[in-house]
Design a protein around this motif. Structure first.
Motif, mmCIF file in Angstrom:
data_model
loop_
_atom_site.group_PDB
_atom_site.id
_atom_site.type_symbol
_atom_site.label_atom_id
_atom_site.label_comp_id
_atom_site.label_asym_id
_atom_site.label_seq_id
_atom_site.Cartn_x
_atom_site.Cartn_y
_atom_site.Cartn_z
ATOM 1 N N ASN A 19 0.746 -1.101 -0.119
ATOM 2 C CA ASN A 19 0.131 0.198 0.034
ATOM 3 C C ASN A 19 0.897 1.183 0.019
ATOM 4 O O ASN A 19 0.675 2.214 -0.833
ATOM 5 N N THR A 20 2.029 1.129 0.731
ATOM 6 C CA THR A 20 2.964 2.432 0.844
ATOM 7 C C THR A 20 3.512 2.604 -0.383
ATOM 8 O O THR A 20 3.600 3.704 -0.993
ATOM 9 N N LEU A 21 3.774 1.578 -1.264
ATOM 10 C CA LEU A 21 4.559 1.831 -2.377
ATOM 11 C C LEU A 21 3.416 2.125 -3.548
ATOM 12 O O LEU A 21 3.896 3.036 -4.239
ATOM 13 N N ASN A 22 2.434 1.658 -3.581
ATOM 14 C CA ASN A 22 1.492 2.101 -4.286
ATOM 15 C C ASN A 22 1.111 3.598 -4.256
ATOM 16 O O ASN A 22 0.877 4.287 -5.268
ATOM 17 N N LYS A 23 1.033 4.157 -2.873
ATOM 18 C CA LYS A 23 0.524 5.278 -2.765
ATOM 19 C C LYS A 23 1.867 6.333 -3.092
ATOM 20 O O LYS A 23 1.559 7.266 -4.104
ATOM 21 N N HIS A 24 2.981 5.943 -3.067
ATOM 22 C CA HIS A 24 4.157 6.800 -3.412
ATOM 23 C C HIS A 24 4.246 6.690 -4.957
ATOM 24 O O HIS A 24 4.503 7.676 -5.732
ATOM 25 N N LEU A 25 3.847 5.529 -5.629
ATOM 26 C CA LEU A 25 3.824 5.631 -7.251
ATOM 27 C C LEU A 25 3.033 6.425 -7.673
ATOM 28 O O LEU A 25 3.032 7.151 -8.810
ATOM 29 N N GLN A 26 1.818 6.383 -7.196
ATOM 30 C CA GLN A 26 0.887 7.505 -7.493
ATOM 31 C C GLN A 26 1.132 9.066 -7.358
ATOM 32 O O GLN A 26 0.956 9.576 -8.474
ATOM 33 N N GLU A 27 2.055 9.112 -6.594
ATOM 34 C CA GLU A 27 2.470 10.485 -6.421
ATOM 35 C C GLU A 27 3.882 10.965 -7.104
ATOM 36 O O GLU A 27 4.113 12.177 -7.466
ATOM 37 N N CYS A 28 4.665 10.009 -7.267
ATOM 38 C CA CYS A 28 6.071 10.199 -7.882
ATOM 39 C C CYS A 28 6.181 9.609 -9.340
ATOM 40 O O CYS A 28 5.874 8.220 -9.728
ATOM 41 N N LYS A 29 6.330 10.562 -10.429
ATOM 42 C CA LYS A 29 6.501 10.244 -11.850
ATOM 43 C C LYS A 29 7.702 9.344 -12.030
ATOM 44 O O LYS A 29 7.575 8.373 -12.700
ATOM 45 N N GLU A 30 8.750 9.733 -11.299
ATOM 46 C CA GLU A 30 10.170 9.034 -11.518
ATOM 47 C C GLU A 30 10.169 7.781 -11.126
ATOM 48 O O GLU A 30 10.830 6.480 -11.674
ATOM 49 N N CYS A 31 9.531 7.211 -9.882
ATOM 50 C CA CYS A 31 9.412 5.981 -9.394
ATOM 51 C C CYS A 31 8.308 5.104 -10.319
ATOM 52 O O CYS A 31 8.390 3.986 -10.465
ATOM 53 N N ARG A 32 7.305 5.887 -10.767
ATOM 54 C CA ARG A 32 6.315 5.146 -11.737
ATOM 55 C C ARG A 32 7.127 4.560 -12.936
ATOM 56 O O ARG A 32 7.010 3.349 -13.372
#
Length: 117
Positions: A19-32
């Motif tokens: 869940n934490t990873l998915n939340k960060h991926l929604q916010e961060c373009k580079e990590c996506r």
């Protein structure tokens, strides 16, 4: 500019929950982008895994076939020697026991092995 890049993907992927990873991926373009690259690599590895396992399975099957063939040839040759050799067939009968004299050892009148002094 280099310091503005997000470097949290690896640590979040390894140490955090999904869940934490998915939340960060929604916010961060580079990590996506990094997640997409990792997904492509994972897909390629899955495709190669099947090929790799099939090659190993083929090797194991070849080795098994060779071992079975060698065993069959050895068994048939041994059986051929026993059935075609009349001396062995005449000497060995079911229920007979071989004595020391039958084996070619020197024996005394009692059938015991003779030992020279």
């Amino acid at each position: 500019m280099e310091q503005d890049k997000c470097s949290k993907y690896e640590s979040l992927f390894v140490f955090s929950d999904e869940n934490t990873l998915n939340k960060h991926l929604q916010e961060c373009k580079e990590c996506r982008k990094e997640a997409e690259v990792q997904e492509k690599v994972s897909t390629l590895l899955d495709e190669v895994k099947m090929y790799y396992h099939s090659k190993n399975k083929q090797k194991r099957n070849r080795i098994r076939a060779i071992c079975a063939s060698v065993f069959m040839v050895f068994s048939l040759m041994s059986l051929g020697v026993v059935t075609t050799n009349d001396d062995i067939m005449d000497t060995l009968k079911y229920g007979d026991t071989l004595s020391a004299e039958d084996l070619g050892f020197p024996v005394d009148s009692y059938g015991l092995l003779m030992v020279d002094e």
